[in-house]
Design an enzyme around this catalytic site. Structure first.
Site, PDB file in Angstrom:
ATOM      1  N   THR A  49      12.479   4.652  11.419  1.00 35.50           N
ATOM      2  CA  THR A  49      13.479   3.666  11.851  1.00 35.50           C
ATOM      3  C   THR A  49      13.315   2.375  11.061  1.00 35.50           C
ATOM      4  O   THR A  49      12.195   1.869  10.923  1.00 35.50           O
ATOM      5  CB  THR A  49      13.325   3.392  13.368  1.00 35.50           C
ATOM      6  OG1 THR A  49      13.518   4.632  14.046  1.00 35.50           O
ATOM      7  CG2 THR A  49      14.334   2.372  13.862  1.00 35.50           C
ATOM      8  N   THR A  69       0.839  -1.202   0.000  1.00 30.76           N
ATOM      9  CA  THR A  69       0.000   0.000   0.000  1.00 30.76           C
ATOM     10  C   THR A  69       0.875   1.252   0.000  1.00 30.76           C
ATOM     11  O   THR A  69       0.664   2.188  -0.789  1.00 30.76           O
ATOM     12  CB  THR A  69      -0.941  -0.002   1.227  1.00 30.76           C
ATOM     13  OG1 THR A  69      -1.723  -1.198   1.179  1.00 30.76           O
ATOM     14  CG2 THR A  69      -1.844   1.208   1.255  1.00 30.76           C
ATOM     15  N   CYS A  84     -15.283  -5.803  -0.173  1.00 30.05           N
ATOM     16  CA  CYS A  84     -16.706  -5.456  -0.132  1.00 30.05           C
ATOM     17  C   CYS A  84     -17.580  -6.636  -0.508  1.00 30.05           C
ATOM     18  O   CYS A  84     -18.632  -6.852   0.060  1.00 30.05           O
ATOM     19  CB  CYS A  84     -17.022  -4.252  -0.998  1.00 30.05           C
ATOM     20  SG  CYS A  84     -16.172  -4.213  -2.541  1.00 30.05           S
TER      21      CYS A  84
HETATM   22  N1  PLP Z   1      -1.402  -4.568  -4.250  1.00 30.58           N
HETATM   23  C1  PLP Z   1      -1.925  -5.788  -4.418  1.00 30.58           C
HETATM   24  C2  PLP Z   1      -2.084  -6.325  -5.803  1.00 30.58           C
HETATM   25  C3  PLP Z   1      -2.335  -6.548  -3.327  1.00 30.58           C
HETATM   26  O1  PLP Z   1      -2.863  -7.747  -3.503  1.00 30.58           O
HETATM   27  C4  PLP Z   1      -2.179  -5.992  -2.028  1.00 30.58           C
HETATM   28  C5  PLP Z   1      -2.644  -6.717  -0.842  1.00 30.58           C
HETATM   29  O2  PLP Z   1      -3.593  -7.477  -0.884  1.00 30.58           O
HETATM   30  C6  PLP Z   1      -1.604  -4.714  -1.904  1.00 30.58           C
HETATM   31  C7  PLP Z   1      -1.237  -4.025  -3.033  1.00 30.58           C
HETATM   32  C8  PLP Z   1      -1.393  -4.088  -0.568  1.00 30.58           C
HETATM   33  O3  PLP Z   1      -0.268  -4.677   0.055  1.00 30.58           O
HETATM   34  P1  PLP Z   1      -0.019  -4.530   1.633  1.00 30.58           P
HETATM   35  O4  PLP Z   1      -0.982  -5.459   2.298  1.00 30.58           O
HETATM   36  O5  PLP Z   1       1.398  -4.964   1.818  1.00 30.58           O
HETATM   37  O6  PLP Z   1      -0.221  -3.115   1.979  1.00 30.58           O
END
Ligand code: PLP
Length: 388
Positions: A238, A73, A325
């Protein structure tokens, strides 16, 4: 006791043994801050840099192209929010799709409110953008193209190399969210040519809360998090040393075992697909062959409101609807809708994602339980129809 089968590895994986073993000393013994200027700090710093190197090698990158983040994310947000800050004000066109993970999709929606022109490229019936569609869409004022390597809901793999070439031909930067792909299919950033690539450790046997962003050498990405100036000023905070060490060990393990595991898990996935498709009304979603080794996703005609995921869970099989959802009451998956799956059918989505811990016995158990769960769902649906 009821048998339990975890078949939701696309949501998260257990930490693999090697990663756990390597991480443990960094919680209680080698706990110094890697930025500290005394010997225990130097030691931890050196281990952190070895981990960076190991991750870089697995991805075909250089060490100085790997930046640690808190996960997929953050990596996605960092690129979308900040890659555009240092380029010409005239380049305000961004291309992505409706089939991206929310970390990209929702950030793209936010950019729209800030005056960027965001174009959502159509995806085909399997969930992948067609290179021809990108060729038509990309323009001289396109700043960034962000297209995922493997879809998290249906597992379809995209031709990232081609999509990247098309973007570069018009001098647009290319980002790929490879969170579901890294550790599962071969990824070499040099061969792909991407400018930015996001990955997350907990999707390939590493711990949660740690990930990385590959930033191609020469690309400038202003920091999203400011503070102590860690990660060469790119990402303050950190360093999560245990996480970094665990991510490196897990990626090395996944890379070394990839060929063998792909053969084993693909066979399990295909046995699951064949078995599920024997159920009347079951349809596979995503590409029949160009898909992640462990991911099998379906919709079921005639099912809707009672969430199959919940009922399956009560029977000891832990799967997912593919998106948060559709797991509950709300709207059906926008990914399935973008692929042209009818609204009603999209409500009945089920995603099984198999991983290192799964066996043929697990697949047999899923195939034993699923018809029973569907029968229960049908009864609940009839009951709801009579009541409301
Ligand atoms: N992108 C994709 C394609 C994902 O499947 C996910 C998590 O399900 C993410 C981004 C987000 O990753 P994280 O859980 O490490 O924030």
């Amino acid at each position: 006791m009821q048998k339990q089968v975890y078949a939701d590895n696309a949501a998260t994986t257990p930490v693999c043994d090697v990663a756990l073993k390597e991480m443990l000393p960094f919680f209680t013994e080698c706990y110094a801050n890697p930025s500290a200027i005394y010997p225990p700090g130097y030691e931890v710093k050196s281990v952190t840099e070895q981990a960076r190197k190991s991750i870089a090698v697995c991805l075909g990158a250089r060490s100085n192209e790997i930046f640690f983040t808190s996960g997929g994310t953050e990596s996605d947000n960092w690129v979308l929010r900040f890659a555009l800050k240092r380029i010409s004000k005239d380049k305000r066109h961004i291309i992505t799709t409706m089939a991206e993970h929310s970390a990209v999709y929702k950030t793209a929606l936010e950019l729209q409110t800030q005056g960027y022109e965001v174009e959502f490229l159509p995806v085909d019936e399997h969930g992948a953008p067609a290179p021809e569609a990108l060729e038509k869409a990309v323009r001289s004022d396109t700043a960034l193209v962000s297209l995922m390597a493997a879809n998290n809901e249906v597992g379809t793999l995209s031709d990232i190399k081609r999509l990247c070439e098309i973007s570069h031909a018009k001098k647009a930067m290319f980002h790929t969210d490879a969170v579901q792909a890294v550790g599962h299919v071969p990824i070499n950033v040099r061969e792909l040519g991407a400018d930015y690539l996001s990955l997350s450790a907990h999707k390939f046997g590493g711990p949660k809360g740690i990930g990385a962003l590959y930033i191609r050498y020469g690309r400038v990405l202003p920091p999203m998090l400011c503070g102590g100036g860690q990660e060469r000023g790119g990402r303050s905070g950190t360093t999560n040393t245990p996480g970094v060490v665990g991510m490196a060990a897990a990626l090395k393990n996944a890379t070394q075992n990839m060929q063998e595991e792909t053969t084993r898990i693909t066979a399990l996935r295909d046995a699951l697909i064949q078995g599920v498709l024997k159920i009347s009304g079951a349809r596979l979603t995503g590409h029949p062959t160009q898909r992640l080794p462990g991911l099998a996703s379906f919709v079921f005609e005639g099912f809707g409101r009672p969430p199959l995921v919940r009922i399956l869970g009560e029977e000891g099989v832990f799967a997912s609807a593919g998106s948060a959802c559709s797991a509950g009451s709300g709207d059906p998956s926008r990914v399935l809708l973008a692929m042209g799956v009818p609204n009603k059918l999209a409500h009945s989505s089920l995603r099984f994602s198999l991983g290192a811990q799964n066996t043929l016995e697990d697949v047999d158990y899923i195939l034993e339980v699923l018809p029973r769960a569907l029968e229960r769902a049908r009864k609940e649906e009839d009951f709801l129809k009579n009541v409301f």
